[in-house]
Write an enzyme that holds these catalytic residues in place. Structure first.
Site, short mmCIF file in Angstrom:
data_model
loop_
_atom_site.label_atom_id
_atom_site.label_comp_id
_atom_site.label_asym_id
_atom_site.label_seq_id
_atom_site.Cartn_x
_atom_site.Cartn_y
_atom_site.Cartn_z
N ASP A 1 0.86 -1.17 0.00
CA ASP A 1 0.00 0.00 0.00
C ASP A 1 0.91 1.24 0.00
O ASP A 1 2.12 1.12 0.24
CB ASP A 1 -0.86 -0.07 1.27
CG ASP A 1 -1.62 1.20 1.53
OD1 ASP A 1 -2.33 1.66 0.62
OD2 ASP A 1 -1.50 1.75 2.65
N ASP B 1 -0.21 5.14 1.02
CA ASP B 1 -0.45 6.12 2.09
C ASP B 1 -0.41 5.47 3.46
O ASP B 1 -1.10 4.50 3.73
CB ASP B 1 -1.83 6.77 1.90
CG ASP B 1 -1.87 7.70 0.70
OD1 ASP B 1 -0.96 8.52 0.57
OD2 ASP B 1 -2.82 7.59 -0.10
P1 TMP Z 1 -3.93 4.03 0.33
O1 TMP Z 1 -4.71 2.88 -0.17
O2 TMP Z 1 -2.75 4.33 -0.54
O3 TMP Z 1 -3.55 3.93 1.76
O4 TMP Z 1 -4.88 5.36 0.21
C1 TMP Z 1 -6.06 5.55 0.89
C2 TMP Z 1 -5.99 6.62 1.93
O5 TMP Z 1 -6.40 7.90 1.40
C3 TMP Z 1 -6.98 6.31 3.05
O6 TMP Z 1 -6.30 6.18 4.29
C4 TMP Z 1 -7.90 7.51 3.09
C5 TMP Z 1 -7.15 8.59 2.39
N1 TMP Z 1 -8.01 9.64 1.76
C6 TMP Z 1 -7.76 10.96 2.08
O7 TMP Z 1 -6.87 11.26 2.87
N2 TMP Z 1 -8.54 11.95 1.49
C7 TMP Z 1 -9.54 11.66 0.61
O8 TMP Z 1 -10.20 12.56 0.09
C8 TMP Z 1 -9.78 10.28 0.28
C9 TMP Z 1 -10.86 9.92 -0.68
C10 TMP Z 1 -8.97 9.31 0.87
MG MG Z 2 -2.87 3.18 3.50
#
Ligand code: TMP
Ligand code: MG
Length: 286
Positions: free
Chosen positions: A38, A40
């Site tokens: 992953d 974030d």
């Molecule tokens: P990931 O799959 O790379 O971890 O990304 C998803 C992350 O993005 C999740 O923890 C929620 C975050 N997110 C935001 O911070 N702002 C937003 O507007 C959206 C839709 C998701």
């Molecule tokens: Mg994540």
């Protein structure tokens, strides 16, 4: 076997099982290994000097490309839906439609802002995006050993690519599945491409990309890194899987979520902002 597994951040439900998986993977050799991660809050830090670090979406949300009015709306969405994302009292089935709602509303707002492609690199450069400590070793070691790294993200592909490009680690062994922006002829954001990837449909995303996993069918051993229970399905497209070792970062709401993380990840890293343990595992396996 791996001294870092004694670090205070490391929790395991079944250390013997972890050892068995590691030994089996090591015996098979690094040419049978693929890594799926992953982005974030897994490859990037959750917090730095007491302050939360941005996700791909947050990098844009906090940038000069977004009007103040829109920033307010995006912040409201975050304040509404993030607590749902990490709420351990709700089931994934219950959260799923709400997560689709979050992503859809956020992407609609971003599209209204007429974001310019040529400004994305500057926005990332000026942001507080931070890869976890040890990221150079992680990316460079995988590259040197020709181990494929799939970054599977519900964030924004254009932004995450820019983060790793600017960090100098967007090597040829890296492949990204994510939400990519679609720009019009003048380079203005008009939509997001393809099927939406949100936090709880990575399984569907994986199954849409059978070609990638077909190419990697000689690599039945998987190291998976995630920070959400939704990340556990990232490897569902892997063909003829032999072993999988799942490492999960537990960044937030530790006490409430610890048991569910221990039940589903082989190694849980509690409030650990580094890639020290994944790197130690990689060094052992290669
Ligand atoms: P990931 O799959 O790379 O971890 O990304 C998803 C992350 O993005 C999740 O923890 C929620 C975050 N997110 C935001 O911070 N702002 C937003 O507007 C959206 C839709 C998701
Ligand atoms: Mg994540």
């Amino acid at each position: 076997m791996i001294p870092e597994l004694n670090n205070p951040s490391v929790c395991m439900r079944d250390p013997q099982r972890v050892q068995d998986i590691l030994m089996s993977m090591q015996k098979s050799g690094s040419n049978t290994l693929q890594v799926i991660s992953d982005f974030d809050m897994t490859l990037t830090r959750f917090a730095y000097e007491g302050k939360r670090c941005p996700t791909c979406h947050n990098i844009l949300d906090n940038s000069k490309l977004i009007s103040n009015d829109c920033k307010e709306k995006l912040k409201e969405l975050l304040n509404t839906y993030y607590p749902i994302e990490i709420d351990s009292s709700r089931s994934i089935e219950e959260k799923l439609p709400l997560m689709v709602e979050w992503w859809t509303k956020a992407h609609d707002l971003l599209v209204e802002q007429r974001i310019r492609k040529d400004l994305l690199a500057t926005v990332v450069r000026e942001s507080e995006a931070r890869l976890r400590e040890g990221f150079q070793l992680f990316f460079n070691h995988l590259h040197e050993h020709s181990i494929p790294l799939l970054i599977f993200s519900a964030g924004i592909g254009d932004i995450l690519e820019e983060v790793i490009r600017q960090a100098g680690v967007f090597h040829s062994n890296v492949k990204v599945f994510s939400n990519y922006m679609d720009f019009d002829e003048s380079g203005v954001l008009k939509a997001f491409k393809g099927e939406l990837i949100h936090i709880y449909n990575k399984r569907e995303g994986a199954l849409l990309n059978t070609g990638h996993f077909q190419e990697l069918r000689t690599r039945p051993n998987v190291l998976l890194l995630g920070d959400s229970l939704g990340d556990l399905t990232m490897a569902d497209g892997v063909q003829d899987m032999e072993n999988i070792l799942k490492i999960g970062f537990l960044n937030d709401k530790v006490e409430e979520r610890k048991q569910s993380y221990l039940d589903s990840y082989d190694i849980v890293l509690v409030k650990d902002e580094t890639l020290e343990v994944p790197n130690a595992v990689l060094l052992y396996l290669t």
